[in-house]
Design a protein around this motif. Structure first.
Motif, PDB file in Angstrom:
ATOM      1  N   VAL A   3       0.850  -1.190   0.000  1.00  0.00           N
ATOM      2  CA  VAL A   3       0.000   0.000   0.000  1.00  0.00           C
ATOM      3  C   VAL A   3       0.886   1.241   0.000  1.00  0.00           C
ATOM      4  CG1 VAL A   3      -1.681   1.361   1.300  1.00  0.00           C
ATOM      5  CG2 VAL A   3      -1.918  -1.131   1.176  1.00  0.00           C
ATOM      6  N   LYS A   4       0.698   2.091  -1.010  1.00  0.00           N
ATOM      7  CA  LYS A   4       1.370   3.388  -1.057  1.00  0.00           C
ATOM      8  C   LYS A   4       0.333   4.461  -0.719  1.00  0.00           C
ATOM      9  CE  LYS A   4       5.158   3.671  -2.418  1.00  0.00           C
ATOM     10  NZ  LYS A   4       6.478   3.544  -1.728  1.00  0.00           N
ATOM     11  N   THR A   5       0.655   5.325   0.218  1.00  0.00           N
ATOM     12  CA  THR A   5      -0.293   6.342   0.669  1.00  0.00           C
ATOM     13  C   THR A   5       0.025   7.696   0.046  1.00  0.00           C
ATOM     14  OG1 THR A   5       1.080   6.761   2.608  1.00  0.00           O
ATOM     15  CG2 THR A   5      -0.743   5.214   2.874  1.00  0.00           C
ATOM     16  N   THR A   6      -1.026   8.412  -0.311  1.00  0.00           N
ATOM     17  CA  THR A   6      -0.886   9.743  -0.898  1.00  0.00           C
ATOM     18  C   THR A   6      -1.727  10.735  -0.112  1.00  0.00           C
ATOM     19  OG1 THR A   6      -0.469   8.871  -3.115  1.00  0.00           O
ATOM     20  CG2 THR A   6      -1.251  11.140  -2.960  1.00  0.00           C
ATOM     21  N   PHE A   7      -1.100  11.829   0.300  1.00  0.00           N
ATOM     22  CA  PHE A   7      -1.805  12.883   1.021  1.00  0.00           C
ATOM     23  C   PHE A   7      -2.516  13.781   0.020  1.00  0.00           C
ATOM     24  CE2 PHE A   7      -1.810  17.289   2.573  1.00  0.00           C
ATOM     25  CZ  PHE A   7      -2.588  17.137   3.724  1.00  0.00           C
ATOM     26  N   LEU A   8      -3.838  13.881   0.138  1.00  0.00           N
ATOM     27  CA  LEU A   8      -4.654  14.683  -0.768  1.00  0.00           C
ATOM     28  C   LEU A   8      -5.470  15.701   0.026  1.00  0.00           C
ATOM     29  CD1 LEU A   8      -5.646  15.218  -3.684  1.00  0.00           C
ATOM     30  CD2 LEU A   8      -7.275  13.348  -3.383  1.00  0.00           C
ATOM     31  N   GLY A   9      -4.801  16.391   0.935  1.00  0.00           N
ATOM     32  CA  GLY A   9      -5.504  17.404   1.713  1.00  0.00           C
ATOM     33  C   GLY A   9      -6.097  18.498   0.835  1.00  0.00           C
ATOM     34  N   ALA A  10      -5.423  18.827  -0.267  1.00  0.00           N
ATOM     35  CA  ALA A  10      -5.927  19.855  -1.194  1.00  0.00           C
ATOM     36  C   ALA A  10      -6.876  19.214  -2.204  1.00  0.00           C
ATOM     37  CB  ALA A  10      -4.767  20.533  -1.901  1.00  0.00           C
ATOM     38  N   HIS A  11      -7.942  18.631  -1.669  1.00  0.00           N
ATOM     39  CA  HIS A  11      -8.943  17.934  -2.490  1.00  0.00           C
ATOM     40  C   HIS A  11     -10.175  18.807  -2.690  1.00  0.00           C
ATOM     41  CE1 HIS A  11     -11.243  13.853  -3.139  1.00  0.00           C
ATOM     42  NE2 HIS A  11     -10.949  14.452  -4.273  1.00  0.00           N
ATOM     43  N   ALA A  12     -10.559  19.512  -1.655  1.00  0.00           N
ATOM     44  CA  ALA A  12     -11.718  20.410  -1.699  1.00  0.00           C
ATOM     45  C   ALA A  12     -11.602  21.374  -0.517  1.00  0.00           C
ATOM     46  CB  ALA A  12     -13.025  19.620  -1.609  1.00  0.00           C
ATOM     47  N   VAL A  13     -12.356  22.441  -0.564  1.00  0.00           N
ATOM     48  CA  VAL A  13     -12.382  23.392   0.552  1.00  0.00           C
ATOM     49  C   VAL A  13     -13.425  22.912   1.557  1.00  0.00           C
ATOM     50  CG1 VAL A  13     -12.778  25.773   1.251  1.00  0.00           C
ATOM     51  CG2 VAL A  13     -11.733  25.286  -0.973  1.00  0.00           C
ATOM     52  N   PRO A  14     -13.042  22.642   2.806  1.00  0.00           N
ATOM     53  CA  PRO A  14     -14.013  22.160   3.785  1.00  0.00           C
ATOM     54  C   PRO A  14     -15.007  23.248   4.165  1.00  0.00           C
ATOM     55  CG  PRO A  14     -11.907  22.590   4.856  1.00  0.00           C
ATOM     56  CD  PRO A  14     -11.678  22.764   3.382  1.00  0.00           C
ATOM     57  N   PRO A  15     -16.163  22.843   4.683  1.00  0.00           N
ATOM     58  CA  PRO A  15     -17.209  23.836   4.985  1.00  0.00           C
ATOM     59  C   PRO A  15     -16.749  24.948   5.912  1.00  0.00           C
ATOM     60  CG  PRO A  15     -18.083  21.607   5.123  1.00  0.00           C
ATOM     61  CD  PRO A  15     -16.601  21.460   4.952  1.00  0.00           C
ATOM     62  N   GLU A  16     -15.911  24.627   6.877  1.00  0.00           N
ATOM     63  CA  GLU A  16     -15.487  25.641   7.837  1.00  0.00           C
ATOM     64  C   GLU A  16     -14.542  26.675   7.223  1.00  0.00           C
ATOM     65  OE1 GLU A  16     -13.006  21.871   8.724  1.00  0.00           O
ATOM     66  OE2 GLU A  16     -15.029  22.388   8.026  1.00  0.00           O
ATOM     67  N   TYR A  17     -14.055  26.406   6.012  1.00  0.00           N
ATOM     68  CA  TYR A  17     -13.199  27.356   5.315  1.00  0.00           C
ATOM     69  C   TYR A  17     -13.897  27.922   4.076  1.00  0.00           C
ATOM     70  CZ  TYR A  17      -8.995  26.404   8.080  1.00  0.00           C
ATOM     71  OH  TYR A  17      -8.071  26.317   9.093  1.00  0.00           O
ATOM     72  N   ALA A  18     -15.198  27.802   3.987  1.00  0.00           N
ATOM     73  CA  ALA A  18     -15.940  28.293   2.823  1.00  0.00           C
ATOM     74  C   ALA A  18     -15.590  29.749   2.544  1.00  0.00           C
ATOM     75  CB  ALA A  18     -17.439  28.156   3.053  1.00  0.00           C
ATOM     76  N   GLY A  19     -15.213  30.044   1.296  1.00  0.00           N
ATOM     77  CA  GLY A  19     -14.829  31.395   0.916  1.00  0.00           C
ATOM     78  C   GLY A  19     -13.439  31.782   1.347  1.00  0.00           C
ATOM     79  N   ARG A  20     -12.699  30.863   1.967  1.00  0.00           N
ATOM     80  CA  ARG A  20     -11.340  31.159   2.461  1.00  0.00           C
ATOM     81  C   ARG A  20     -10.367  30.068   2.014  1.00  0.00           C
ATOM     82  NH1 ARG A  20     -10.446  31.127   7.846  1.00  0.00           N
ATOM     83  NH2 ARG A  20     -12.179  29.703   8.284  1.00  0.00           N
ATOM     84  N   SER A  21     -10.358  29.799   0.733  1.00  0.00           N
ATOM     85  CA  SER A  21      -9.536  28.687   0.240  1.00  0.00           C
ATOM     86  C   SER A  21      -8.048  28.905   0.485  1.00  0.00           C
ATOM     87  CB  SER A  21      -9.804  28.438  -1.240  1.00  0.00           C
ATOM     88  OG  SER A  21      -9.502  29.580  -2.011  1.00  0.00           O
ATOM     89  N   ASP A  22      -7.582  30.163   0.409  1.00  0.00           N
ATOM     90  CA  ASP A  22      -6.164  30.420   0.686  1.00  0.00           C
ATOM     91  C   ASP A  22      -5.819  30.096   2.138  1.00  0.00           C
ATOM     92  OD1 ASP A  22      -5.235  31.196  -1.834  1.00  0.00           O
ATOM     93  OD2 ASP A  22      -5.913  33.260  -1.548  1.00  0.00           O
ATOM     94  N   ASP A  23      -6.728  30.423   3.044  1.00  0.00           N
ATOM     95  CA  ASP A  23      -6.483  30.092   4.451  1.00  0.00           C
ATOM     96  C   ASP A  23      -6.422  28.583   4.646  1.00  0.00           C
ATOM     97  OD1 ASP A  23      -6.477  32.785   5.081  1.00  0.00           O
ATOM     98  OD2 ASP A  23      -8.550  32.814   5.808  1.00  0.00           O
ATOM     99  N   TYR A  24      -7.274  27.869   3.914  1.00  0.00           N
ATOM    100  CA  TYR A  24      -7.230  26.406   4.046  1.00  0.00           C
ATOM    101  C   TYR A  24      -5.910  25.854   3.510  1.00  0.00           C
ATOM    102  CZ  TYR A  24      -8.102  21.472   3.496  1.00  0.00           C
ATOM    103  OH  TYR A  24      -7.973  20.104   3.563  1.00  0.00           O
ATOM    104  N   ILE A  25      -5.429  26.387   2.405  1.00  0.00           N
ATOM    105  CA  ILE A  25      -4.132  25.941   1.886  1.00  0.00           C
ATOM    106  C   ILE A  25      -3.028  26.233   2.894  1.00  0.00           C
ATOM    107  CG2 ILE A  25      -2.385  26.341   0.097  1.00  0.00           C
ATOM    108  CD1 ILE A  25      -4.633  24.553  -0.835  1.00  0.00           C
ATOM    109  N   ASP A  26      -3.129  27.366   3.598  1.00  0.00           N
ATOM    110  CA  ASP A  26      -2.183  27.643   4.687  1.00  0.00           C
ATOM    111  C   ASP A  26      -2.214  26.516   5.717  1.00  0.00           C
ATOM    112  OD1 ASP A  26      -1.316  30.062   3.662  1.00  0.00           O
ATOM    113  OD2 ASP A  26      -2.705  31.274   4.865  1.00  0.00           O
ATOM    114  N   HIS A  27      -3.415  26.105   6.093  1.00  0.00           N
ATOM    115  CA  HIS A  27      -3.582  25.043   7.087  1.00  0.00           C
ATOM    116  C   HIS A  27      -2.991  23.725   6.584  1.00  0.00           C
ATOM    117  CE1 HIS A  27      -5.194  22.855  10.413  1.00  0.00           C
ATOM    118  NE2 HIS A  27      -6.246  22.353   9.769  1.00  0.00           N
TER     119      HIS A  27
END
Length: 406
Positions: free
Chosen positions: A170-194
């Protein structure tokens, strides 16, 4: 003595150094020792009588042997299902409309956040077992349905659990930048910071990440935002890959190639110039016909441009709950041929040799070559083209992982 020796088989090695279609050895023999391939060649070239060479000798009686199959793009760990969205699409809703209404990836995020690690592992095992039953010996599994620190780590741990529960790499891939979560709605740059400052470093510190991915699309993240993720991955010493050009041409494949990405995946809207850039970078094109079929897309990936540029083409299931709920790599091969017009040889290379390259494992698996892992599949077939020919039929006879027969 070798641990095992398989004789009198039609061995489709997929080794490009063998000057024959499929790298075929018509009457071949393959030996394994300590989990690795120790000898590959024609029966007539064996150094002595088979029974004197190995502790176990198995006659294939003309059956087909190939490398173990590799599913190099999956989202296998998740909770819930999205059958309702399937119905909505059939009633005329687009993927973008469903996502904008709170469906799509976000609906799976809610279910996955609510599930325990053991629940995620148990649910994924059933999906994994279906792939193993078709001869899959290596699989990639992405995160990306957590979109917060706790759940992203939980998903990656569950993926590692699958590798411990079954005899499979099993090879694992981190895909955190998959979508903007609801708590970051309208703040996609802040989510990328996170993602860059918190989630990815924590996952890497725990040893949970083999590669880093992102979704570069109008409903995902811009190339500028993805580049921030790539820079973080590079600083952490992690290779990258990218969901690119699935719904539009944003230049994601070009960006991926500029960062030496292992792969760029989907690629329906890839342009010819960027195909040539991928070729120069050695970035593999991962074709995902299941998603194309399931979403009833009409824009085909530019197969001729990829061929002309000599970009390696892998094939994968994209197994996920929303756009490709597929757990059959054999069906993905058939779809790659019928929908994308790959040849059967390209399709088999796509789930073996090229899939290994898409995971950075070209030196470890993907061809029947001395020194690589003894991951093999024996089929109730004699011709390798039949693997892409059948629909709904599993011709696997024997799966061999690290030299051990199952």
């Amino acid at each position: 003595m070798w641990d095992a020796l398989w004789i009198d088989g039609r061995v489709a090695t997929l080794d490009p150094d063998i000057d024959a279609a499929y790298g075929m050895i018509a009457r071949g023999a393959v030996a394994a020792e300590d989990g690795k391939l120790a000898w590959v060649g024609a029966m007539s070239d064996l150094p002595a009588a088979p029974q004197t060479l190995a502790r176990e000798v198995v006659s294939l009686n003309g059956a087909l042997m190939t490398p173990g199959l590799i599913d190099c793009h999956t989202h296998l760990v998740y909770a819930g299902d999205r059958a309702g969205e399937f119905e909505a699409r059939l009633n005329g809703k687009s993927y973008e409309e469903i996502a904008a209404a709170g469906g799509g990836i976000i609906s799976t995020v809610k279910a996955t956040r609510a599930a325990s690690q053991s629940e995620l592992t148990e649910a994924a095992l059933a999906r994994l077992d279906a792939l193993i039953a078709e001869g899959v010996t290596t699989i990639e599994i992405k995160s990306g349905y957590g979109l917060d620190l706790e759940t992203e780590l939980k998903m990656l741990r569950a993926a590692r659990d699958l590798g411990a529960a079954r005899r499979i790499t099993v090879k694992t891939t981190f895909l955190g930048a998959h979508a903007v979560p609801p708590e970051y709605a309208g703040r996609s740059d802040d989510y990328i910071d996170h993602v860059c400052n918190d989630i990815l470093p924590a996952a890497q510190k725990e040893g949970l990440v083999d590669a880093v991915d992102g979704f570069c699309e109008g409903i995902g993240f811009s190339p500028v935002q993805i580049e921030r993720v790539f820079k973080t991955a590079r600083a952490l010493g992690l290779p990258v890959k990218l969901h690119a050009e699935q719904l539009s041409d944003l230049g994601g494949a070009r960006l991926a190639a500029q960062y030496g990405a292992l792969s760029a995946d989907h690629l329906e809207y890839l342009n010819d110039a960027d195909a040539r850039i991928m070729a120069k970078a050695g970035t593999v094109a991962v074709l995902l016909p299941g998603a194309f079929y399931y979403l009833r897309e009409t824009k085909l990936p530019p197969i001729d441009a990829l061929r002309n540029a000599k970009v390696p083409m892998a094939v994968a299931t994209d197994g996920n709950p929303g756009t490709s709920p597929m757990t059959s790599l054999l069906l993905a091969m058939n779809m790659a041929c019928t929908l994308f017009r790959l040849t059967p040889e390209e399709a088999l290379a796509g789930v073996t040799r090229e899939a290994a390259a898409a995971l950075g494992m070209a030196g470890e698996t993907g061809t029947v070559t001395v020194g690589k892992s003894a991951d093999l599949a024996i089929w109730r077939l004699s011709e390798p083209s039949a693997l892409a020919y059948h629909i709904g039929y599993n011709p696997l006879k024997t799966r061999i992982f690290a030299g051990e027969t199952e």
